[in-house]
Design a protein around this motif. Structure first.
Motif, PDB file in Angstrom:
ATOM      1  N   VAL A   3      11.001   5.243   6.313  1.00  0.00           N
ATOM      2  CA  VAL A   3      11.511   5.666   4.878  1.00  0.00           C
ATOM      3  C   VAL A   3      10.909   6.848   4.339  1.00  0.00           C
ATOM      4  N   SER A   4      11.727   7.580   3.330  1.00  0.00           N
ATOM      5  CA  SER A   4      10.993   8.546   2.596  1.00  0.00           C
ATOM      6  C   SER A   4      10.049   7.862   1.383  1.00  0.00           C
ATOM      7  N   THR A   5       9.001   8.679   1.507  1.00  0.00           N
ATOM      8  CA  THR A   5       8.140   8.383   0.018  1.00  0.00           C
ATOM      9  C   THR A   5       8.404   9.094  -1.019  1.00  0.00           C
TER      10      THR A   5
ATOM     11  N   SER B  20       0.844  -1.223  -0.054  1.00  0.00           N
ATOM     12  CA  SER B  20       0.029   0.072   0.107  1.00  0.00           C
ATOM     13  C   SER B  20       0.994   1.190  -0.066  1.00  0.00           C
ATOM     14  N   SER B  21       2.181   1.204   0.507  1.00  0.00           N
ATOM     15  CA  SER B  21       3.057   2.532   0.578  1.00  0.00           C
ATOM     16  C   SER B  21       4.258   1.907   1.008  1.00  0.00           C
ATOM     17  N   ALA B  22       5.251   2.726   0.628  1.00  0.00           N
ATOM     18  CA  ALA B  22       6.615   2.337   1.096  1.00  0.00           C
ATOM     19  C   ALA B  22       6.937   2.354   2.181  1.00  0.00           C
ATOM     20  N   THR B  23       5.990   3.057   3.074  1.00  0.00           N
ATOM     21  CA  THR B  23       6.159   2.889   4.753  1.00  0.00           C
ATOM     22  C   THR B  23       5.567   1.732   5.376  1.00  0.00           C
ATOM     23  N   GLU B  24       4.890   0.772   4.511  1.00  0.00           N
ATOM     24  CA  GLU B  24       4.120  -0.184   5.069  1.00  0.00           C
ATOM     25  C   GLU B  24       4.937  -1.103   5.882  1.00  0.00           C
TER      26      GLU B  24
END
Length: 408
Positions: A73-75, A64-68
């Protein structure tokens, strides 16, 4: 850790290792890309793809997101990493030892840590990190390299997604990548070590990229597409290097504006203007960007976006990105164009198809068909940007003689 049944492909990774040290005596910066394997170059391209758009990489792998998973982390886009020969030596030696002795650890069997291996290879740094993985999935080292990139990015069941954090860290400028295939618990496995680092005391950044022919026309470097032996030189400094056997290159540069010359004995020359400003910069070169099979030419981006011409034995493809062009009614025109290239120029016919009052962007790929020595091109629904049709023709004039333009 979990281990799948023996009849199933498996992959393992260890908790991501992060090592920070105090500044030590600085070494002279050497833009040493080295000669990594194709599998290592593929790994680098995948990592830099992820860094260029972390959210898109997450979506590519069903996240769903790079921060999953709580990944800190930076998106937003991150600068690319440059391959370093010393770091690759450290990474490769560790992968080879694991493959030869059938063990899996951040530590060498003599007790050396990732820090020790990087130091022993001659790399002095202010901070570093390491990812290691192993897999039995895939029929080739190249396929396994990409499979392990996916697994390390997804980082399932790893607290804090430490491997993904390393992949998307802004703390590092260089990377070493080593893969080796050998025994893994009675099966054939490929081991991957990636060492991330920033050189101590260095103010330089890196111009890096890969030279390739894109024979499968997918817009990305693939196995078997390397263009080696391309000379890359900087007019202002005299620095130069060559693309390695797997196509990659890197050059260390201080902040500034530079003219980069790509030259190849049989393909010709390309000049690009680049600006290094506080971070690494990736500049790839495709075989068919070289002008007219050997003559000297210059390519320039259109409003910061590059039109790419790709060719193989039977067809060409062209991608022309443009922003929307306002029309006299306050909307935007979408265009359909038929282009004829017969070896001496283009004939372009444009016909408005529809309008929109909201700004949009697009990049359409067009297919060329070769018939009786002529090359016909169909561009569906191309939008000519605010730089107008004349800007497109100016760009095309860098490669071809434009005979005429007709607008209906």
């Amino acid at each position: 850790m979990s281990f799948n049944s023996k009849c199933s492909p498996v992959w393992w990774s260890l908790p991501a290792g992060v090592f920070s040290i105090v500044y030590a005596t600085a070494l002279p910066v050497a833009a040493e890309h080295g000669d990594p394997s194709v599998a290592a170059q593929l790994q680098l391209e995948a990592i830099n793809r992820a860094r260029s758009d972390p959210q898109a990489e997450a979506q590519r792998f069903g996240l769903s997101s790079a921060t999953e998973g709580g990944a800190n982390v930076s998106t937003t886009p991150l600068p690319p990493l440059a391959m370093n020969q010393q770091l690759t030596q450290a990474a490769l030696s560790h992968s080879q030892e694991m493959a030869q002795k059938d063990f899996f650890s951040h530590s060498s069997q003599n007790g050396d840590s990732p820090f020790d291996r990087m130091r022993n290879a001659g790399y002095t740094y202010s901070g570093a990190a390491e990812n290691v993985a192993v897999t039995t999935f895939g029929s080739s080292e190249e396929e396994r390299s990409l499979a392990m990139h996916k697994n390390l990015f997804v980082d399932n069941n790893v607290s804090g997604r430490g491997h993904r954090v390393n992949l998307l860290s802004s703390s590092y400028k260089e990377i070493g990548i080593g893969l080796a295939t050998g025994d893994f618990r009675g099966f054939t496995g490929t081991y991957l070590t990636t060492d991330f680092a920033r050189r101590s005391g260095s103010s330089a950044f890196f111009l890096l990229g890969v030279a390739y022919n894109d024979s499968n026309a997918d817009g990305a470097y693939s196995a078997g597409e390397a263009l080696s032996g391309v000379n890359i030189s900087i007019k202002e400094t005299g620095d130069s290097t060559q693309s390695a056997s797997a196509g990659g290159y890197s050059l260390a540069l201080e902040d500034g504006v530079y003219t980069v010359v790509f030259s190849h004995a049989s393909l010709g020359n390309i000049e690009r203007s680049v600006t290094i400003s506080g971070q690494n910069l990736k500049l790839d070169v495709l075989q068919n960007e070289f002008s007219n099979g050997g003559s000297t030419g210059t390519t320039s981006p259109v409003s910061g976006e590059e039109a790419e011409l790709q060719q193989n034995a039977s067809q060409l493809s062209l991608s022309l990105p443009f922003v929307a062009m306002p029309n006299t009614s306050g909307g935007q025109d979408y265009w359909q164009a038929n282009l004829l290239f017969d070896g001496s120029g283009f004939v372009i016919n444009g016909l408005p198809q529809q309008r929109s009052d909201t700004p949009q962007t697009s990049s359409h790929a067009a297919q060329f068909i070769i018939n009786n020595g002529q090359i016909f091109l169909f561009l569906p629904h191309i939008k000519f940007g605010s730089q107008t049709l004349s800007a497109m023709l100016s760009f095309l004039n860098n490669r071809f003689v434009v005979i005429s333009v007709e607008s209906i």
